[in-house]
Design an enzyme around this catalytic site. Structure first.
Site, mmCIF file in Angstrom:
data_model
loop_
_atom_site.group_PDB
_atom_site.id
_atom_site.type_symbol
_atom_site.label_atom_id
_atom_site.label_comp_id
_atom_site.label_asym_id
_atom_site.label_seq_id
_atom_site.Cartn_x
_atom_site.Cartn_y
_atom_site.Cartn_z
ATOM 1 N N GLU A 33 0.819 -1.342 0.080
ATOM 2 C CA GLU A 33 0.099 -0.143 0.151
ATOM 3 C C GLU A 33 0.888 1.340 0.088
ATOM 4 O OE1 GLU A 33 -4.255 1.482 2.060
ATOM 5 O OE2 GLU A 33 -3.576 -0.551 2.210
ATOM 6 N N ASP A 52 -3.802 -1.236 10.359
ATOM 7 C CA ASP A 52 -5.056 -1.966 9.705
ATOM 8 C C ASP A 52 -4.610 -3.594 9.116
ATOM 9 O OD1 ASP A 52 -5.750 0.454 9.708
ATOM 10 O OD2 ASP A 52 -6.091 1.069 7.835
#
Length: 370
Positions: free
Chosen positions: A150, A162
């Site tokens: 990411e 996360d």
């Protein structure tokens, strides 16, 4: 299983492995992860399921039941776009250890609610590839790999929370994570035993980190740490002295990060002492700090929090990156209906889009689906 049927229909054979990874909600510890601080998330019942078979030719074929329903074929990883970048980013981070793959994706994380569907997608695919190639990566290594995908491939400078929550969470527990050492501990979170429920209030306002505000906050924190001469804001021990050296937004960001990490530790202490009903005040304080100091709330989030407390919640706060998404409220079970009515009425009065209410039940992290 729907994703397996879709895989067979698209690729003409059964997948070699199927993995599920959940989204997450964060009980407390917002914007502390990329400051090397503490967080306390847990996995939610919704997530992403990835059915996968490896390919030796380097070609990637992707099918999402939430997209067009037709496979997207990429001969090179540079061809990826949109949601496919999260998947291809994971493949890119694994480098020569993997080639191509046929993949089918099915997900039920409420979109735009700030429950980290992107991390669930990354961790599901990473776990499936780890399994089918026998790579031997640990859950934390899979989380770190997904974070790099990411950060470096998608271009979103998120912290580790996360992905770690998706990969490591245990059913019935919150995950107490030190984002510097990556040490973690599962903390029992049996709200029902105390007559409580954690209610997710989805504002139905799509949070958009790509607007640059998330990256801006991170840059402000990193700049403040440099001016204070510390590796990260987690290392600030004299808050009053630090604030005296900073001005403007960097001063406010620093105050939030330092006090928020303290709130995480305090909340963990209350949970371990069995004082679950007392954590509401910390949730309230976290929201005020996120609203006034970190400035990532929104009118919809503020109204949700205020109306929930007015309706009988013991505490409430925005959760996730901010600028929309969801709030959470700690609610006595007998007051659930009243809290929902209070929030709905407040939204209707302001002509906001009607909110959606979801039960936040601590669920299992990434696992193979039989």
């Amino acid at each position: 299983m729907r994703v397996v049927e879709a895989f067979r229909a698209a690729y003409g054979a059964s997948p070699q492995t199927v993995w599920h990874a959940p989204g997450r909600v964060n009980l407390i510890g917002e914007h502390t992860d990329y400051n090397d601080g503490f967080v306390l998330p847990f996995a939610v019942p919704w997530g992403v399921t990835a059915a996968l078979t490896p390919r030796a030719d380097g070609v990637v074929r992707l099918l999402s039941l939430q997209a067009s329903g037709e496979p997207v074929t990429m001969a090179t990883r540079e061809e990826s776009a949109g949601w496919t970048r999260y998947v291809v980013g994971v493949l890119a981070m694994l480098g020569d250890r993997v080639a191509g793959a046929d993949i089918a994706i099915d997900g039920d994380v409420p979109q735009g609610a700030g429950l980290s569907s992107s991390a669930a997608l990354e961790v599901a695919v990473a776990s499936a590839l780890n399994d089918v190639h026998g790579l031997g990566l640990t859950p934390m290594e899979l989380a770190l790999l997904s974070q790099r995908a990411e950060n470096d491939f998608v271009g979103m400078p998120c912290g580790i929370m996360d992905q770690a929550a998706s990969a490591l969470s245990r059913e019935g527990h919150a995950l107490f994570l030190d984002c510097r050492s990556l040490g973690s501990r599962s903390i029992p979170l049996d709200l029902a035993a105390h007559g409580l429920s954690l209610l997710i209030i989805d504002t139905q306002v799509h949070h958009e980190h790509a607007s640059g505000e998330y990256a801006k906050r991170r840059a402000e924190c990193e700049s403040a740490a440099r001016k204070l001469g510390v590796p990260a804001l987690r290392d600030v021990t004299d808050l009053a002295g630090a604030l005296g050296l900073l001005q403007g937004d960097e001063r406010k960001r620093t105050e939030h990060v330092v006090t928020e990490s303290h709130r995480v530790e305090a909340l963990v202490g209350l949970l371990r002492a069995g004082a679950v009903k007392e954590i509401g005040a910390l949730l309230n304080a976290s929201h005020l700090s996120l609203r006034n100091l970190f400035e990532v709330s929104s009118p919809e989030l503020d109204v949700a929090v205020e109306a929930a407390v007015r309706g009988g919640a013991r505490g409430a706060r925005m959760t996730g990156g901010g600028f929309g998404g969801s709030a959470i409220a700690l609610v006595p079970v007998e007051r659930l209906e009243g809290v929902q009515e209070s929030v709905s009425a407040a939204y209707a009065e302001r002509r906001f889009r009607a909110p959606r209410f979801l039960p936040a039940v601590p669920s299992q992290g990434a696992h193979r689906v039989s």
